[in-house]
Design an enzyme around this catalytic site. Structure first.
Site, PDB file in Angstrom:
ATOM      1  CB  CYS A   1      -0.987   0.022   1.222  1.00 16.39           C
ATOM      2  SG  CYS A   1      -2.019   1.386   1.151  1.00 16.39           S
ATOM      3  CG  LEU A   2       1.091   4.022  -3.430  1.00 15.32           C
ATOM      4  CD1 LEU A   2       0.338   4.873  -4.240  1.00 15.32           C
ATOM      5  CD2 LEU A   2       2.599   3.612  -3.628  1.00 15.32           C
TER       6      LEU A   2
ATOM      7  CG  HIS B   1      -5.391  -2.409  -1.544  1.00 19.55           C
ATOM      8  ND1 HIS B   1      -4.420  -3.025  -0.827  1.00 19.55           N
ATOM      9  CD2 HIS B   1      -5.444  -1.132  -1.384  1.00 19.55           C
ATOM     10  CE1 HIS B   1      -3.771  -2.149  -0.343  1.00 19.55           C
ATOM     11  NE2 HIS B   1      -4.203  -1.124  -0.380  1.00 19.55           N
TER      12      HIS B   1
HETATM   13 CO    CO Z   1      -3.676   1.129   0.063  1.00 24.92          CO
END
Ligand code: CO
Length: 152
Positions: free
Chosen positions: A88-89, A130
């Protein structure tokens, strides 16, 4: 377009539920464009509005098959299971195995408020799940059954 700051894991905002979009104006379009630029510059394949501090149900995705914009997205069907490493960023140093559906269908609105639908398999299905989770305050680390070390 402008790159925006990405909210990181640990910040309470990522745990909040985002509100539906009701106005499809240039403010939304700027948000979408900024999110896409922010995602691409960070080498991500998906980004949800809460990750740039906006609690609205807005998602951008590009897994290499072109830009997808989802407003108020809903998963309408899911098939199969696929366990793979996910990141995830908002957590650049964390990776973990998450079981997601192999195939999902998503219904959403586009930037003009028109109904659109998409089908995704494997990585795209994973990205849909997500990013939609982000709109409900759910993070991949909640779902990961095993965290992994990765050095890149
Ligand atoms: Co994310």
């Amino acid at each position: 377009m402008a790159k925006r700051n990405i909210v990181k894991f640990g910040e309470e905002l990522l745990r909040k539920k985002s509100r539906e979009v009701t106005v499809f104006d240039d403010k939304l379009w700027v948000l979408l464009d900024d999110m896409y630029e922010t995602m691409r510059e960070s080498n991500g394949v998906g980004l949800a509005a809460p990750q740039v501090g906006i609690l609205r149900r807005v998602v951008v995705i590009d897994v290499g098959e072109g830009r997808i914009e989802l407003i108020n997205p809903v998963i309408v069907s899911a098939k199969g299971k696929n366990r793979a490493v996910e990141g995830c960023l908002s957590a650049p140093d964390q990776w973990g195995y998450v079981v997601r559906p192999m195939k999902v269908k998503v219904k959403a609105l586009n930037r003009y408020g028109k109904e659109v639908s998409f089908e995704g398999e494997e990585l795209l299905a994973r990205a849909f799940c997500h990013e939609i989770d982000h709109l409900n305050g759910v993070l991949f680390t909640d779902l990961a059954d095993e965290m992994v070390e990765r050095d890149d």
